[in-house]
Design an enzyme around this catalytic site. Structure first.
Site, PDB file in Angstrom:
ATOM      1  N   ASP A  30      29.477  61.365  65.701  1.00  0.00           N
ATOM      2  CA  ASP A  30      29.195  60.256  64.784  1.00  0.00           C
ATOM      3  C   ASP A  30      28.564  60.810  63.517  1.00  0.00           C
ATOM      4  O   ASP A  30      27.914  61.855  63.528  1.00  0.00           O
ATOM      5  CB  ASP A  30      28.269  59.221  65.436  1.00  0.00           C
ATOM      6  CG  ASP A  30      28.517  57.823  64.864  1.00  0.00           C
ATOM      7  OD1 ASP A  30      29.127  56.989  65.568  1.00  0.00           O
ATOM      8  OD2 ASP A  30      28.107  57.568  63.705  1.00  0.00           O
ATOM      9  N   LYS A  35      21.748  58.006  65.397  1.00  0.00           N
ATOM     10  CA  LYS A  35      22.464  57.573  66.600  1.00  0.00           C
ATOM     11  C   LYS A  35      22.683  58.757  67.541  1.00  0.00           C
ATOM     12  O   LYS A  35      22.477  58.664  68.748  1.00  0.00           O
ATOM     13  CB  LYS A  35      23.809  56.970  66.183  1.00  0.00           C
ATOM     14  CG  LYS A  35      24.453  56.110  67.232  1.00  0.00           C
ATOM     15  CD  LYS A  35      25.755  55.511  66.743  1.00  0.00           C
ATOM     16  CE  LYS A  35      25.665  54.028  66.507  1.00  0.00           C
ATOM     17  NZ  LYS A  35      26.958  53.368  66.286  1.00  0.00           N
ATOM     18  N   GLU A 149      42.547  49.593  72.041  1.00  0.00           N
ATOM     19  CA  GLU A 149      41.491  49.317  73.019  1.00  0.00           C
ATOM     20  C   GLU A 149      41.402  47.812  73.271  1.00  0.00           C
ATOM     21  O   GLU A 149      41.427  47.023  72.335  1.00  0.00           O
ATOM     22  CB  GLU A 149      40.150  49.827  72.455  1.00  0.00           C
ATOM     23  CG  GLU A 149      38.978  49.607  73.363  1.00  0.00           C
ATOM     24  CD  GLU A 149      39.184  50.221  74.735  1.00  0.00           C
ATOM     25  OE1 GLU A 149      39.301  51.450  74.815  1.00  0.00           O
ATOM     26  OE2 GLU A 149      39.256  49.472  75.718  1.00  0.00           O
ATOM     27  N   LEU A 151      38.883  46.544  75.621  1.00  0.00           N
ATOM     28  CA  LEU A 151      37.648  46.225  76.354  1.00  0.00           C
ATOM     29  C   LEU A 151      36.939  45.028  75.722  1.00  0.00           C
ATOM     30  O   LEU A 151      37.132  44.706  74.558  1.00  0.00           O
ATOM     31  CB  LEU A 151      36.713  47.433  76.387  1.00  0.00           C
ATOM     32  CG  LEU A 151      36.134  47.985  75.080  1.00  0.00           C
ATOM     33  CD1 LEU A 151      35.013  47.146  74.523  1.00  0.00           C
ATOM     34  CD2 LEU A 151      35.629  49.395  75.311  1.00  0.00           C
ATOM     35  N   GLU A 153      33.135  43.447  75.043  1.00  0.00           N
ATOM     36  CA  GLU A 153      31.700  43.752  75.076  1.00  0.00           C
ATOM     37  C   GLU A 153      31.070  42.911  76.179  1.00  0.00           C
ATOM     38  O   GLU A 153      31.477  41.774  76.424  1.00  0.00           O
ATOM     39  CB  GLU A 153      31.065  43.430  73.725  1.00  0.00           C
ATOM     40  CG  GLU A 153      31.495  44.440  72.677  1.00  0.00           C
ATOM     41  CD  GLU A 153      30.973  44.124  71.287  1.00  0.00           C
ATOM     42  OE1 GLU A 153      30.056  43.305  71.155  1.00  0.00           O
ATOM     43  OE2 GLU A 153      31.518  44.691  70.326  1.00  0.00           O
ATOM     44  N   ASN A 206      44.908  39.730  70.435  1.00  0.00           N
ATOM     45  CA  ASN A 206      43.684  39.066  69.965  1.00  0.00           C
ATOM     46  C   ASN A 206      43.997  37.733  69.285  1.00  0.00           C
ATOM     47  O   ASN A 206      43.276  36.751  69.452  1.00  0.00           O
ATOM     48  CB  ASN A 206      42.903  39.980  69.020  1.00  0.00           C
ATOM     49  CG  ASN A 206      41.989  40.909  69.803  1.00  0.00           C
ATOM     50  OD1 ASN A 206      41.984  40.885  71.032  1.00  0.00           O
ATOM     51  ND2 ASN A 206      41.207  41.721  69.110  1.00  0.00           N
ATOM     52  N   LEU A 248      40.112  29.139  78.192  1.00  0.00           N
ATOM     53  CA  LEU A 248      40.264  27.698  78.010  1.00  0.00           C
ATOM     54  C   LEU A 248      38.894  27.033  78.115  1.00  0.00           C
ATOM     55  O   LEU A 248      38.765  25.945  78.663  1.00  0.00           O
ATOM     56  CB  LEU A 248      41.225  27.113  79.054  1.00  0.00           C
ATOM     57  CG  LEU A 248      42.709  27.413  78.857  1.00  0.00           C
ATOM     58  CD1 LEU A 248      43.547  26.717  79.919  1.00  0.00           C
ATOM     59  CD2 LEU A 248      43.189  26.989  77.465  1.00  0.00           C
ATOM     60  N   CYS A 258      35.570  41.317  66.699  1.00  0.00           N
ATOM     61  CA  CYS A 258      37.030  41.507  66.796  1.00  0.00           C
ATOM     62  C   CYS A 258      37.845  40.293  66.380  1.00  0.00           C
ATOM     63  O   CYS A 258      38.632  40.388  65.435  1.00  0.00           O
ATOM     64  CB  CYS A 258      37.390  41.917  68.225  1.00  0.00           C
ATOM     65  SG  CYS A 258      36.788  43.560  68.630  1.00  0.00           S
ATOM     66  N   ARG A 325      27.644  40.667  65.222  1.00  0.00           N
ATOM     67  CA  ARG A 325      28.600  40.614  64.112  1.00  0.00           C
ATOM     68  C   ARG A 325      29.387  39.303  64.186  1.00  0.00           C
ATOM     69  O   ARG A 325      29.931  38.951  65.218  1.00  0.00           O
ATOM     70  CB  ARG A 325      29.558  41.815  64.175  1.00  0.00           C
ATOM     71  CG  ARG A 325      28.852  43.122  63.830  1.00  0.00           C
ATOM     72  CD  ARG A 325      29.782  44.322  63.940  1.00  0.00           C
ATOM     73  NE  ARG A 325      29.944  44.769  65.314  1.00  0.00           N
ATOM     74  CZ  ARG A 325      30.614  45.869  65.669  1.00  0.00           C
ATOM     75  NH1 ARG A 325      31.173  46.634  64.750  1.00  0.00           N
ATOM     76  NH2 ARG A 325      30.719  46.223  66.934  1.00  0.00           N
TER      77      ARG A 325
END
Ligand code: NAD
Length: 444
Positions: A30, A35, A149, A151, A153, A206, A248, A258, A325
């Site tokens: 990174d 971090k 990806e 996944l 969160e 998405n 739903l 995202c 976010r």
């Protein structure tokens, strides 16, 4: 295999840790030295269940290390995975500057044949550009692949270890075979596609999930008016195998890092080829309005909000994460402040991150509470925005007794109608009008 993951955020860190757990030698890179220092101390900078123990175990085994030195990390790697951010530009398009600089740095560092994988969510055609950006800086052979990806969160480790599917998009047989070998222990459901299709699969997935959410939210809004219960409607719909029951759940709409950015990006991707993606534009608009419903319900119960004290339970965009976010809570709190309300907020995990991220909310009208009861105390109305378990399990009679007013706006349908009906709370949930209005009607 020797793997290097560029970007140690929610995606890069979880992927790196999980690949180390599978027995690979992983280096996480990174740009943020703070971090990397945190990670090297065995601390996880984000909240993600199960991640810490898995990370420390693999650091102790010597299979997982972290560095800011991309050049060294890339030299000797079999596979380099790009997992940097692709945030929205003001016009909604994905900002590819982090991808470009990662690709260029990788190009400068390559010493032998390497497979370069893009895990970040990127518009169709980006991997071809990645190949170009790398090629500008090296003559060493390499292949590119898109492995998007999926996944979530809050269950990122579980999702990575048990994916529904892995999509591998590449034009190279050698890269396809290597990446198949890398992912095969995770699942048998591996789909090999061309690069453009792999990139599109991520956005289409998405966008479809966001569409399901906005669809059920609109059904919920109609349910409120016609006296139906959206939860029963969702069960009845979801049992149809062609529809399925997931996504739903009516509420205050989607947020997070995202869905908002990926829906906007796909609208732009379509626009760039002169296709007007009307359905997705409506999905985004419905989602924007759904957040506003919280304020409308407060108006319906309290009238004006000037000088009113409103408690907020939950700040993260969903439970199980500290990611704030595009969390609906931010916009809702801003609207409350604009209308002159005083706001008391509490989140069990995301509060510090929320306060840091939205430092403009550090104003006298916002009180940052130490627990949920302090946030509910003496309020005219309480709004539940994130369904953390501690809120779902809250004692409703205690809530009723410590609040000044009796208005409860449940943005996540977290409470059973029967339980609320046993109190004097004026209860507003989403799409459950008949029962939800009982106490409102009784109070009038
Ligand atoms: P993030 O912002 O949490 O992490 C990105 C990291 O990359 C940051 O730590 C940043 O410092 C680092 N970085 C940026 N440029 C770099 C460079 N040149 N070299 C080294 N490090 C660099 O982002 P995220 O949430 O992990 O998302 C990453 C990508 O994955 C995005 O495209 C996102 O859309 C996609 N994605 C995210 C999720 C999710 O739930 N967060 C799920 C699926 C896909």
């Amino acid at each position: 295999m020797k793997l290097t993951v560029v970007g140690t955020g929610y995606v890069g860190l979880v992927s790196g840790v999980c690949f180390a757990e599978l027995g690979h030698e992983v280096t996480g890179v990174d740009k943020l030295s703070d971090k990397i220092d945190t990670l090297n101390k065995g601390e996880v900078p984000i909240y993600e269940p199960d991640l810490h123990s898995l990370m420390v175990r693999n650091q102790e085994r010597g299979r997982l290390r972290f560095t800011t030195d991309l050049r060294q990390a890339v030299q000797g790697a079999d596979v380099v995975i790009i997992a940097v951010g692709t945030p929205s530009l003001p016009n909604g398009e994905a900002n590819l500057s982090y991808i470009q600089s990662a690709a260029e740095e990788i190009g400068q560092a390559l010493e032998r044949y390497t497979v370069i994988v893009t895990k970040s969510t990127v518009p169709v055609g980006t991997n071809a550009r990645v190949a170009g950006w790398v090629r500008e800086h090296t003559d060493v052979p390499f292949d590119v692949a898109s492995v998007p990806e999926f996944l979530r969160e809050g269950s990122a480790v579980k999702d990575t270890m048990n994916p529904d599917r892995i999509v591998i998009g590449t034009n190279s047989t050698a890269a396809a075979e290597l990446l198949d070998q890398l992912h095969r222990p995770l699942t048998g459901k591996i789909i090999h596609t061309d690069i453009n299709s792999a990139e599109m699969i991520k956005y289409a997935s998405n966008a479809f999930l966001a569409t399901k959410i906005s669809f059920i939210n609109e059904i919920a809004n109609i349910c409120e008016k016609v006296g139906a219960n959206v939860e029963e409607v969702a069960i009845g719909m979801g049992l149809d195998q062609r529809i399925g029951s997931s996504f739903l759940k009516a509420g205050i709409g989607y947020g997070g890092s995202c869905f908002p950015k990926d829906t906007q990006a796909l609208i732009q991707i379509a626009g760039n080829v002169e296709y007007d993606f009307k359905l997705l534009q409506s999905v985004v608009e419905v989602n924007r309005l759904q957040r506003r419903n919280v304020i409308d319900k407060l108006h319906a119960s309290l009238g004006g909000l000037r000088g009113r004290t409103i408690g907020i339970w939950g700040l993260s965009f969903k439970p199980g994460t500290d990611d704030v976010r595009d969390a609906p809570a931010f916009e809702i709190i801003q609207w409350l402040l604009q209308e002159g309300a005083l706001v008391r907020v509490y989140d069990p995990i995301a509060q510090n991150n929320f306060r840091r991220t939205f430092s403009q909310l550090d104003v006298v009208a916002v009180r940052w509470c130490d627990d949920q009861w302090e946030a509910a105390d003496d309020c005219d109305a309480l709004c539940l925005l994130t369904e953390w378990e501690t809120f779902v399990q809250a004692d409703l009679s205690r809530m009723e007794s410590i609040m000044r007013g009796k208005v409860l706006v449940d943005g996540r349908n977290a409470y059973r109608i029967e339980d609320v009906a046993a109190t004097q709370l004026q209860y507003y949930s989403v799409g459950r009008a008949v029962q939800g209005q009982l106490n409102v009607i009784a109070a009038q």
